[in-house]
Design a protein around this motif. Sequence first.
Motif, PDB file in Angstrom:
ATOM      1  N   PHE A   1       2.454  20.315 -30.164  1.00  0.00           N
ATOM      2  CA  PHE A   1       2.620  20.736 -31.554  1.00  0.00           C
ATOM      3  C   PHE A   1       2.196  22.193 -31.713  1.00  0.00           C
ATOM      4  CE2 PHE A   1       0.580  21.425 -35.740  1.00  0.00           C
ATOM      5  CZ  PHE A   1       1.712  21.307 -36.536  1.00  0.00           C
ATOM      6  N   SER A   2       3.057  22.969 -32.359  1.00  0.00           N
ATOM      7  CA  SER A   2       2.767  24.356 -32.713  1.00  0.00           C
ATOM      8  C   SER A   2       2.530  25.230 -31.487  1.00  0.00           C
ATOM      9  CB  SER A   2       1.556  24.433 -33.649  1.00  0.00           C
ATOM     10  OG  SER A   2       1.434  25.712 -34.217  1.00  0.00           O
ATOM     11  N   ASP A   3       3.240  24.915 -30.404  1.00  0.00           N
ATOM     12  CA  ASP A   3       3.155  25.740 -29.202  1.00  0.00           C
ATOM     13  C   ASP A   3       4.253  26.799 -29.269  1.00  0.00           C
ATOM     14  OD1 ASP A   3       2.790  26.812 -26.696  1.00  0.00           O
ATOM     15  OD2 ASP A   3       2.640  24.871 -25.684  1.00  0.00           O
ATOM     16  N   HIS A   4       3.855  28.056 -29.348  1.00  0.00           N
ATOM     17  CA  HIS A   4       4.790  29.168 -29.511  1.00  0.00           C
ATOM     18  C   HIS A   4       5.817  28.867 -30.613  1.00  0.00           C
ATOM     19  CE1 HIS A   4       2.976  30.277 -25.714  1.00  0.00           C
ATOM     20  NE2 HIS A   4       3.553  31.469 -25.793  1.00  0.00           N
ATOM     21  N   PRO A   5       5.350  28.645 -31.835  1.00  0.00           N
ATOM     22  CA  PRO A   5       6.274  28.277 -32.913  1.00  0.00           C
ATOM     23  C   PRO A   5       7.246  29.417 -33.232  1.00  0.00           C
ATOM     24  CG  PRO A   5       4.125  28.803 -33.805  1.00  0.00           C
ATOM     25  CD  PRO A   5       3.966  28.793 -32.313  1.00  0.00           C
ATOM     26  N   SER A   6       8.435  29.014 -33.661  1.00  0.00           N
ATOM     27  CA  SER A   6       9.462  29.983 -34.025  1.00  0.00           C
ATOM     28  C   SER A   6       9.659  30.088 -35.529  1.00  0.00           C
ATOM     29  CB  SER A   6      10.788  29.612 -33.363  1.00  0.00           C
ATOM     30  OG  SER A   6      11.192  28.314 -33.762  1.00  0.00           O
ATOM     31  N   ALA A   7       9.439  28.997 -36.258  1.00  0.00           N
ATOM     32  CA  ALA A   7       9.725  29.021 -37.692  1.00  0.00           C
ATOM     33  C   ALA A   7       8.923  27.950 -38.407  1.00  0.00           C
ATOM     34  CB  ALA A   7      11.218  28.804 -37.943  1.00  0.00           C
ATOM     35  N   ILE A   8       8.615  28.238 -39.657  1.00  0.00           N
ATOM     36  CA  ILE A   8       8.087  27.246 -40.592  1.00  0.00           C
ATOM     37  C   ILE A   8       8.834  27.451 -41.903  1.00  0.00           C
ATOM     38  CG2 ILE A   8       6.175  28.694 -41.428  1.00  0.00           C
ATOM     39  CD1 ILE A   8       4.498  26.043 -41.470  1.00  0.00           C
ATOM     40  N   GLN A   9       9.224  26.353 -42.554  1.00  0.00           N
ATOM     41  CA  GLN A   9      10.144  26.496 -43.685  1.00  0.00           C
ATOM     42  C   GLN A   9       9.865  25.443 -44.743  1.00  0.00           C
ATOM     43  OE1 GLN A   9      12.756  28.906 -44.023  1.00  0.00           O
ATOM     44  NE2 GLN A   9      12.680  28.098 -46.111  1.00  0.00           N
ATOM     45  N   PHE A  10       9.637  25.908 -45.994  1.00  0.00           N
ATOM     46  CA  PHE A  10       9.582  24.992 -47.131  1.00  0.00           C
ATOM     47  C   PHE A  10      10.954  24.347 -47.342  1.00  0.00           C
ATOM     48  CE2 PHE A  10       5.935  27.603 -48.744  1.00  0.00           C
ATOM     49  CZ  PHE A  10       5.043  26.573 -48.987  1.00  0.00           C
ATOM     50  N   ASP A  11      10.951  23.105 -47.819  1.00  0.00           N
ATOM     51  CA  ASP A  11      12.167  22.447 -48.272  1.00  0.00           C
ATOM     52  C   ASP A  11      12.417  22.864 -49.723  1.00  0.00           C
ATOM     53  OD1 ASP A  11      13.876  20.337 -49.499  1.00  0.00           O
ATOM     54  OD2 ASP A  11      13.719  19.426 -47.515  1.00  0.00           O
ATOM     55  N   TYR A  12      13.668  23.250 -50.038  1.00  0.00           N
ATOM     56  CA  TYR A  12      13.958  23.772 -51.369  1.00  0.00           C
ATOM     57  C   TYR A  12      13.830  22.712 -52.459  1.00  0.00           C
ATOM     58  CZ  TYR A  12      15.722  28.023 -49.181  1.00  0.00           C
ATOM     59  OH  TYR A  12      15.828  29.187 -48.474  1.00  0.00           O
ATOM     60  N   HIS A  13      14.174  21.467 -52.150  1.00  0.00           N
ATOM     61  CA  HIS A  13      14.225  20.437 -53.183  1.00  0.00           C
ATOM     62  C   HIS A  13      13.083  19.440 -53.089  1.00  0.00           C
ATOM     63  CE1 HIS A  13      18.175  21.741 -54.637  1.00  0.00           C
ATOM     64  NE2 HIS A  13      18.446  21.987 -53.370  1.00  0.00           N
ATOM     65  N   SER A  14      12.372  19.442 -51.985  1.00  0.00           N
ATOM     66  CA  SER A  14      11.146  18.648 -51.850  1.00  0.00           C
ATOM     67  C   SER A  14      10.056  19.617 -51.433  1.00  0.00           C
ATOM     68  CB  SER A  14      11.322  17.537 -50.805  1.00  0.00           C
ATOM     69  OG  SER A  14      12.384  16.679 -51.154  1.00  0.00           O
ATOM     70  N   PRO A  15       9.553  20.404 -52.375  1.00  0.00           N
ATOM     71  CA  PRO A  15       8.736  21.574 -52.016  1.00  0.00           C
ATOM     72  C   PRO A  15       7.419  21.245 -51.328  1.00  0.00           C
ATOM     73  CG  PRO A  15       8.790  21.240 -54.398  1.00  0.00           C
ATOM     74  CD  PRO A  15       9.803  20.317 -53.826  1.00  0.00           C
ATOM     75  N   ASN A  16       6.975  19.985 -51.354  1.00  0.00           N
ATOM     76  CA  ASN A  16       5.799  19.644 -50.560  1.00  0.00           C
ATOM     77  C   ASN A  16       6.161  19.416 -49.090  1.00  0.00           C
ATOM     78  OD1 ASN A  16       3.978  19.802 -52.669  1.00  0.00           O
ATOM     79  ND2 ASN A  16       4.159  17.637 -53.202  1.00  0.00           N
ATOM     80  N   ARG A  17       7.448  19.225 -48.835  1.00  0.00           N
ATOM     81  CA  ARG A  17       7.921  19.019 -47.465  1.00  0.00           C
ATOM     82  C   ARG A  17       8.098  20.371 -46.781  1.00  0.00           C
ATOM     83  NH1 ARG A  17      13.475  15.870 -46.807  1.00  0.00           N
ATOM     84  NH2 ARG A  17      12.120  14.052 -47.134  1.00  0.00           N
ATOM     85  N   ALA A  18       7.772  20.410 -45.481  1.00  0.00           N
ATOM     86  CA  ALA A  18       7.975  21.620 -44.696  1.00  0.00           C
ATOM     87  C   ALA A  18       8.406  21.227 -43.282  1.00  0.00           C
ATOM     88  CB  ALA A  18       6.715  22.474 -44.647  1.00  0.00           C
ATOM     89  N   TRP A  19       9.191  22.100 -42.682  1.00  0.00           N
ATOM     90  CA  TRP A  19       9.657  21.929 -41.308  1.00  0.00           C
ATOM     91  C   TRP A  19       9.008  22.985 -40.427  1.00  0.00           C
ATOM     92  CZ3 TRP A  19      13.471  18.289 -39.791  1.00  0.00           C
ATOM     93  CH2 TRP A  19      14.135  17.630 -40.836  1.00  0.00           C
TER      94      TRP A  19
END
Length: 755
Positions: free
Chosen positions: A387-405
């Motif tokens: 998990f989180s090894d050399h991460p490339s991106a983190i992104q909020f979800d537009y319609h479920s704003p507590n969700r993130a990828w």
Amino acid sequence: MDKEPRRAKKHEVKPDLDWLKFIHNRGIQIRTEHLLRYPRRYLGGGAMILLTATLVQFLWIGNGNGKNLKLSQTVAPTNFTPEWENVSIGGGGYVTGIVIHPQDSNVVYIKTDNGGSYRWDESDLRWIPLNDEFDVEESHYYGVEAIALDPMNPNVVYIAAGKYLLGDPGTLFKSTDRGETWVKSNLQVEMGADEQKRWAGQRIAVNPFEPNHLFFGSRQQGLWKSGDGGITWQQHQGLSANLNPKIGILAIAFDPQTPNQVYLSAYGDGVYQSQDGGLSWSKIPGSPSTAMNLAIASDRTLYVTSDQSPGVSKYIEGEWQDITPNSWKKQIFNGLSVHPHHPQTLLVMEGEKGSAKIYQTQDGGRSWVQNQSQIQNTVPWWPDNFFSDHPSAIQFDYHSPNRAWLTDWFGIWRTEDINANPTVWRNYQSGHEQLVTFTVVAPPEGALLLSGVADVEGFYHSQVDTYPLQRLGYVNPVGYGMDYFQDTYSIAYSAGYPLEMVRVGGRRWNSTYTGALSQDGGQTWRRFRNFPEEKIPLRVAVSATDPKKFLVTFSEEQPLHTKDGGASWQAVQGLPDGFKGPWNWAQPLAADGVNGARFYYYSDRTIYRSQDGGLSFAPVHDSLPAAERYILKTMPEVEGEVWVSLEAGGLHRSKNGGATFNPISTVERSDLFSFGKPPDQSKIPALYLYGRLTDGREGIFLSLDLGETWRNIDDPNRPIGSLANSMDASKQQFGLVFVGTNGRGIYYQTLQPDN
């Protein structure tokens, strides 16, 4: 509205070229088999159906014995399908970016450095590969440099595809049906989806006010623009930036609130802005020189992450502010996302390291909270530190704003509540198969398959449709627990004792290499007791009658022999130095299928043979064709049967231990081949080929008469174009065959004999 050009399945040509000119320019000769293999590339739907109905009857049903190959849907205990499918492993490759559509949060795509692009299917919680119809000639398109969406139309997606700066140029593809079909643009520039900073930036930008207007930031040829929805491109002359020659323009972003306001990162030079829609550009004074990502909040604030201090900045009302989390002022920061509804709430991540930390602010960077993470792992062999090894991106979800990828070195993660403490992250890997294989081995006993792969070592596969429980590993010889290779380059077993296995590999990251032994068919391993330092072992072959006796070849050095299972080693006499590795898939070494004293070796058109258990070799045949990727194998349970695959030099057979060879007259090109279990009532092994026949057909074939006649077992919608590099067929079950690739994991298919 601009008229869309006609579309063909998966990829197409520039709209100003007809298909005959395209074929002429690419140097492709259209043969019946080529049309069958890639029908949708050349023909529309109605013509394709007619062609398939007519020619399938002629070439498939009418070929050979005039009978259909019956295809089995299920073979206990594993489910099989009549198409080529991925062996379930579970990610393992670098996911270099993620995009989510602002109007539909179920429209999610990822890009990878060598495995193509994927679309998320929320109903099945599965990733759908979108580029599997790229063939071998288009293998460089499996590296996706950038991916972007039309913010006004959730059906439109763009990818910039091209794996390396050296070699074939990359291009941009457009889809108007969420990646089901693709239109190829006229853009031809060098791209580097598997090069430096592939984990950062966003090189494609779509104008939210005029979605037909796009920009693409290249690595070496500056800024490009399109005014017709990404179909035709022109190089833009309005930017005078000092561009890094290997990275170039790393990120571009339109301000979604302000027409004509655009920003870009000229990596190494700084952040530029345009206030006239990109016609002219000016460098923003004081901007970070090595900006990794750009994000614009709904209040027009520009946020920037950088791999130099300051790690996180914001630009507001003409002023730059350093808002880097205080405890990490000199850390590299990469991932960046602004909350869709709260402009002062953003997520940032450290970059280019393992266990990268996540920070969140709700006041525009005045204060930060470090995210405390809890891992919910769905892949049994993944350790939590993936998990989180050399991460490339983190992104909020537009319609479920507590969700993130979150995407990283090994896969994709999602949390349903980024504000929870701890935040629970779950990996979603189903459908995402992205490993580079070095070897696949299907033994006559034990596992259905053993795999040797890059970066995550390899696996014992008891089934093809469930994740392996663990990596191969080996018992730590000092201390407790398990230890692991980074790569496994070769796996071999003794023909007379097939549960006795040997493998070689090591860790590229610190240049330590060795091998391991197994006595239970690869379920458990113990490391060699002794192994020479500073040598890269590449291939291994084991005596058919003595599992403790085996040979190992090395990168650019002489091979070694052991007769005591790796406790001691002796030099081998009579062979040339090995090829340079490890990124080489040649297979020059094999043990005889019956005679424990015999080993064979191919190099530079010559077959060498050992009669003394591998201690010494002598040339026995010196007039085979030359090839860069050659594969030497021996037939199971037959003494002296030696076969050699030599690319355009064809496939050659020897029945007398390599003394003489005869070409298989039906084969024009052989890239991979393998022997498998015969069908019932036959003692002739099944022969599989990845190559081209002399009748013009190309693809993957099965022969039940050692190459006299062939059946095409290819899938026209999945030609395995991601540089197939290894093949083996099951010795336990007729018709089960495996193909390893350079970034799309391992494919398999199973067949049943004719009735």
